[in-house]
Write a protein that holds these residues in place. Structure first.
Motif, PDB file in Angstrom:
ATOM      1  N   GLU A   1      34.956 -24.808  36.977  1.00 41.24           N
ATOM      2  CA  GLU A   1      34.344 -25.445  35.117  1.00 41.24           C
ATOM      3  C   GLU A   1      35.373 -24.571  34.664  1.00 41.24           C
ATOM      4  O   GLU A   1      35.020 -23.661  34.594  1.00 41.24           O
ATOM      5  CB  GLU A   1      33.351 -25.325  35.488  1.00 41.24           C
ATOM      6  CG  GLU A   1      32.936 -25.490  36.384  1.00 41.24           C
ATOM      7  CD  GLU A   1      32.058 -27.423  36.844  1.00 41.24           C
ATOM      8  OE1 GLU A   1      32.454 -28.342  36.092  1.00 41.24           O
ATOM      9  OE2 GLU A   1      32.020 -28.304  38.211  1.00 41.24           O
ATOM     10  N   GLU A   2      35.757 -25.465  33.595  1.00 38.95           N
ATOM     11  CA  GLU A   2      36.358 -24.727  32.786  1.00 38.95           C
ATOM     12  C   GLU A   2      35.134 -24.364  31.404  1.00 38.95           C
ATOM     13  O   GLU A   2      34.243 -25.467  31.180  1.00 38.95           O
ATOM     14  CB  GLU A   2      36.908 -26.092  31.953  1.00 38.95           C
ATOM     15  CG  GLU A   2      37.547 -25.772  30.728  1.00 38.95           C
ATOM     16  CD  GLU A   2      38.978 -26.347  29.832  1.00 38.95           C
ATOM     17  OE1 GLU A   2      38.821 -27.241  28.716  1.00 38.95           O
ATOM     18  OE2 GLU A   2      39.746 -26.570  31.005  1.00 38.95           O
ATOM     19  N   ILE A   3      35.300 -23.344  31.225  1.00 37.11           N
ATOM     20  CA  ILE A   3      33.179 -22.797  30.065  1.00 37.11           C
ATOM     21  C   ILE A   3      33.671 -24.282  28.912  1.00 37.11           C
ATOM     22  O   ILE A   3      34.579 -23.731  27.990  1.00 37.11           O
ATOM     23  CB  ILE A   3      33.372 -21.532  30.236  1.00 37.11           C
ATOM     24  CG1 ILE A   3      34.114 -21.214  30.999  1.00 37.11           C
ATOM     25  CG2 ILE A   3      32.551 -21.659  28.799  1.00 37.11           C
ATOM     26  CD1 ILE A   3      33.309 -19.730  30.987  1.00 37.11           C
ATOM     27  N   ARG A   4      32.479 -24.782  28.532  1.00 38.04           N
ATOM     28  CA  ARG A   4      32.552 -25.996  27.560  1.00 38.04           C
ATOM     29  C   ARG A   4      30.540 -25.624  26.922  1.00 38.04           C
ATOM     30  O   ARG A   4      30.334 -25.558  27.744  1.00 38.04           O
ATOM     31  CB  ARG A   4      32.649 -27.076  27.379  1.00 38.04           C
ATOM     32  CG  ARG A   4      31.892 -27.864  28.911  1.00 38.04           C
ATOM     33  CD  ARG A   4      32.477 -27.599  29.488  1.00 38.04           C
ATOM     34  NE  ARG A   4      32.033 -29.067  31.360  1.00 38.04           N
ATOM     35  CZ  ARG A   4      31.669 -28.832  31.874  1.00 38.04           C
ATOM     36  NH1 ARG A   4      32.702 -28.034  32.599  1.00 38.04           N
ATOM     37  NH2 ARG A   4      31.006 -29.571  32.849  1.00 38.04           N
ATOM     38  N   GLU A   5      30.940 -26.275  25.505  1.00 39.42           N
ATOM     39  CA  GLU A   5      29.594 -26.076  25.174  1.00 39.42           C
ATOM     40  C   GLU A   5      28.422 -26.849  25.606  1.00 39.42           C
ATOM     41  O   GLU A   5      28.799 -27.920  26.582  1.00 39.42           O
ATOM     42  CB  GLU A   5      29.159 -26.411  24.172  1.00 39.42           C
ATOM     43  CG  GLU A   5      30.129 -25.224  22.999  1.00 39.42           C
ATOM     44  CD  GLU A   5      28.927 -24.302  22.901  1.00 39.42           C
ATOM     45  OE1 GLU A   5      27.825 -23.957  23.310  1.00 39.42           O
ATOM     46  OE2 GLU A   5      29.698 -22.881  23.298  1.00 39.42           O
ATOM     47  N   VAL A   6      27.519 -26.975  26.506  1.00 36.69           N
ATOM     48  CA  VAL A   6      26.109 -27.419  27.417  1.00 36.69           C
ATOM     49  C   VAL A   6      25.370 -27.826  26.225  1.00 36.69           C
ATOM     50  O   VAL A   6      24.337 -27.080  25.878  1.00 36.69           O
ATOM     51  CB  VAL A   6      25.888 -27.248  28.976  1.00 36.69           C
ATOM     52  CG1 VAL A   6      25.079 -27.683  29.288  1.00 36.69           C
ATOM     53  CG2 VAL A   6      26.936 -26.537  29.356  1.00 36.69           C
TER      54      VAL A   6
ATOM     55  N   GLU B   1      27.806 -18.507  29.856  1.00 36.61           N
ATOM     56  CA  GLU B   1      28.511 -17.893  30.960  1.00 36.61           C
ATOM     57  C   GLU B   1      27.528 -17.290  32.370  1.00 36.61           C
ATOM     58  O   GLU B   1      28.565 -18.540  33.617  1.00 36.61           O
ATOM     59  CB  GLU B   1      29.175 -16.513  30.644  1.00 36.61           C
ATOM     60  CG  GLU B   1      29.588 -15.487  32.073  1.00 36.61           C
ATOM     61  CD  GLU B   1      30.892 -15.367  31.854  1.00 36.61           C
ATOM     62  OE1 GLU B   1      31.074 -14.543  32.880  1.00 36.61           O
ATOM     63  OE2 GLU B   1      31.784 -15.685  31.484  1.00 36.61           O
ATOM     64  N   LEU B   2      26.002 -17.116  32.331  1.00 36.30           N
ATOM     65  CA  LEU B   2      25.532 -16.926  33.235  1.00 36.30           C
ATOM     66  C   LEU B   2      25.597 -18.662  33.773  1.00 36.30           C
ATOM     67  O   LEU B   2      25.109 -18.522  35.122  1.00 36.30           O
ATOM     68  CB  LEU B   2      23.932 -16.244  32.746  1.00 36.30           C
ATOM     69  CG  LEU B   2      23.558 -16.668  34.198  1.00 36.30           C
ATOM     70  CD1 LEU B   2      23.887 -15.773  35.465  1.00 36.30           C
ATOM     71  CD2 LEU B   2      22.329 -15.422  34.030  1.00 36.30           C
ATOM     72  N   PHE B   3      25.654 -19.577  33.226  1.00 37.77           N
ATOM     73  CA  PHE B   3      25.103 -20.967  33.496  1.00 37.77           C
ATOM     74  C   PHE B   3      25.946 -21.476  34.034  1.00 37.77           C
ATOM     75  O   PHE B   3      26.380 -21.881  35.571  1.00 37.77           O
ATOM     76  CB  PHE B   3      24.946 -22.538  32.364  1.00 37.77           C
ATOM     77  CG  PHE B   3      24.990 -23.145  32.496  1.00 37.77           C
ATOM     78  CD1 PHE B   3      24.036 -23.888  32.744  1.00 37.77           C
ATOM     79  CD2 PHE B   3      25.651 -23.878  32.487  1.00 37.77           C
ATOM     80  CE1 PHE B   3      23.334 -25.206  32.642  1.00 37.77           C
ATOM     81  CE2 PHE B   3      25.743 -25.634  33.113  1.00 37.77           C
ATOM     82  CZ  PHE B   3      24.249 -26.305  33.556  1.00 37.77           C
ATOM     83  N   PHE B   4      27.306 -21.432  33.962  1.00 33.88           N
ATOM     84  CA  PHE B   4      28.128 -21.332  34.900  1.00 33.88           C
ATOM     85  C   PHE B   4      28.952 -20.553  36.071  1.00 33.88           C
ATOM     86  O   PHE B   4      29.644 -21.639  37.200  1.00 33.88           O
ATOM     87  CB  PHE B   4      30.132 -21.932  34.223  1.00 33.88           C
ATOM     88  CG  PHE B   4      29.967 -23.083  32.857  1.00 33.88           C
ATOM     89  CD1 PHE B   4      30.099 -24.242  33.731  1.00 33.88           C
ATOM     90  CD2 PHE B   4      29.887 -22.770  31.424  1.00 33.88           C
ATOM     91  CE1 PHE B   4      30.637 -25.552  32.977  1.00 33.88           C
ATOM     92  CE2 PHE B   4      29.983 -23.481  30.816  1.00 33.88           C
ATOM     93  CZ  PHE B   4      30.275 -25.614  31.240  1.00 33.88           C
ATOM     94  N   ARG B   5      28.508 -19.546  35.932  1.00 31.87           N
ATOM     95  CA  ARG B   5      28.352 -19.195  36.991  1.00 31.87           C
ATOM     96  C   ARG B   5      27.214 -19.250  38.487  1.00 31.87           C
ATOM     97  O   ARG B   5      27.335 -19.740  39.579  1.00 31.87           O
ATOM     98  CB  ARG B   5      27.884 -17.029  37.148  1.00 31.87           C
ATOM     99  CG  ARG B   5      29.166 -17.013  36.660  1.00 31.87           C
ATOM    100  CD  ARG B   5      29.080 -15.371  36.820  1.00 31.87           C
ATOM    101  NE  ARG B   5      27.851 -14.428  36.344  1.00 31.87           N
ATOM    102  CZ  ARG B   5      27.092 -13.267  35.431  1.00 31.87           C
ATOM    103  NH1 ARG B   5      28.072 -13.605  34.659  1.00 31.87           N
ATOM    104  NH2 ARG B   5      26.345 -13.537  34.931  1.00 31.87           N
ATOM    105  N   LEU B   6      25.957 -20.037  38.237  1.00 33.85           N
ATOM    106  CA  LEU B   6      25.351 -19.998  38.876  1.00 33.85           C
ATOM    107  C   LEU B   6      26.055 -21.674  39.096  1.00 33.85           C
ATOM    108  O   LEU B   6      25.937 -21.997  40.407  1.00 33.85           O
ATOM    109  CB  LEU B   6      23.542 -20.564  38.009  1.00 33.85           C
ATOM    110  CG  LEU B   6      23.152 -19.466  37.846  1.00 33.85           C
ATOM    111  CD1 LEU B   6      22.096 -19.070  36.606  1.00 33.85           C
ATOM    112  CD2 LEU B   6      21.966 -18.869  38.785  1.00 33.85           C
TER     113      LEU B   6
END
Length: 239
Positions: free
Chosen positions: A119-124, A153-158
């Motif tokens: 997943e490319e990190i972007r604002e959620v 960062e934690l959100f995308f790791r999860l």
């Protein structure tokens, strides 16, 4: 680069390749020539050219990798599909792909149920609300308790770990994310903490992060407790 063949795949190893999908038009045309009639029809249903290009090039890479492993031609790869649409090959190997924007990741294993997600990190928007509604209570609490500058960062790791697990078991996001929990810690010993309603034993699974290019997060899941990662020997050539 040493080219990987199916006979070289070792049990307990997941072979990873990461690439790009932002290619020139003539490359997309070459990729399209490798696709099946059904795949070309699916590509043509995309409204936007960038989505059509990403799908076409991703499928071509997958076909080329599997052809290399099995000693056949990319056009001859015969995908079969599970109940929820997950593709597989009779006789193996196990494989899974993921792409986000113009990034692609493909994982291959000698055996087992495999899922990968990048997943490319972007604002959620409404990140905490999404977690409260969809994640396990322990995962959502962990996100709330984390410093604000670390939450994305934690959100995308999860997220990547959870999606990789659902892809591995072949249900994708058709199954509620809150029915299982993962450990997002780097190097976590128990990557899968609990599972409800799927008949899976967390102790039999590896769920963890995968190193990837800057600006993204990636993860994999395999129904083996011990997993090693290696780069997949694959030359993308002109694609």
């Amino acid at each position: 680069m040493t080219i990987t063949r199916q006979a070289d795949l070792r049990p307990g190893v997941v072979y990873i390749w990461e690439g790009r999908l932002d290619v020139a038009g003539h490359v997309t045309a070459a990729a399209r020539s490798l696709l099946s009639r059904d795949e070309r029809a699916r590509a043509d249903r995309f409204i936007y050219d960038r989505h059509r290009r990403r799908y076409t090039v991703a499928q071509a890479h997958l076909r080329r990798i599997l052809a290399q492993l099995t000693g056949t031609r990319p056009e001859s790869i015969d995908f079969r599909f599970g109940k929820h649409g997950k593709p597989f090959l009779r006789g193996g190997p196990s494989f899974n792909q993921s792409h986000s924007e113009d990034r692609i990741m493909i994982g291959v294993a000698a055996e087992g149920r495999l899922g990968v997600d990048i997943e490319e990190i972007r604002e959620v928007r409404y990140m905490l609300g999404i977690a409260d509604k969809n994640f396990g209570a322990d995962e959502a609490a962990r996100l709330h308790a984390s410093p604000e500058h670390e939450r994305l960062e934690l959100f995308f790791r999860l997220w990547t770990r959870k999606e990789a697990f659902l892809k591995a078991i072949g249900v994708g996001l058709t199954h509620p994310l809150r029915t299982f929990s993962v450990d997002p810690s780097p190097g976590a010993k128990r990557g899968l903490l609990r599972v409800e309603g799927l008949g899976e034993d967390p102790a039999r699974w590896h769920v963890g992060g995968v190193r990837c290019s800057e600006g993204a997060r990636a993860a994999l899941a395999l129904d083996r407790p011990q997993v090693n990662l290696e780069a997949l020997g694959y030359d993308p050539g002109g694609l």
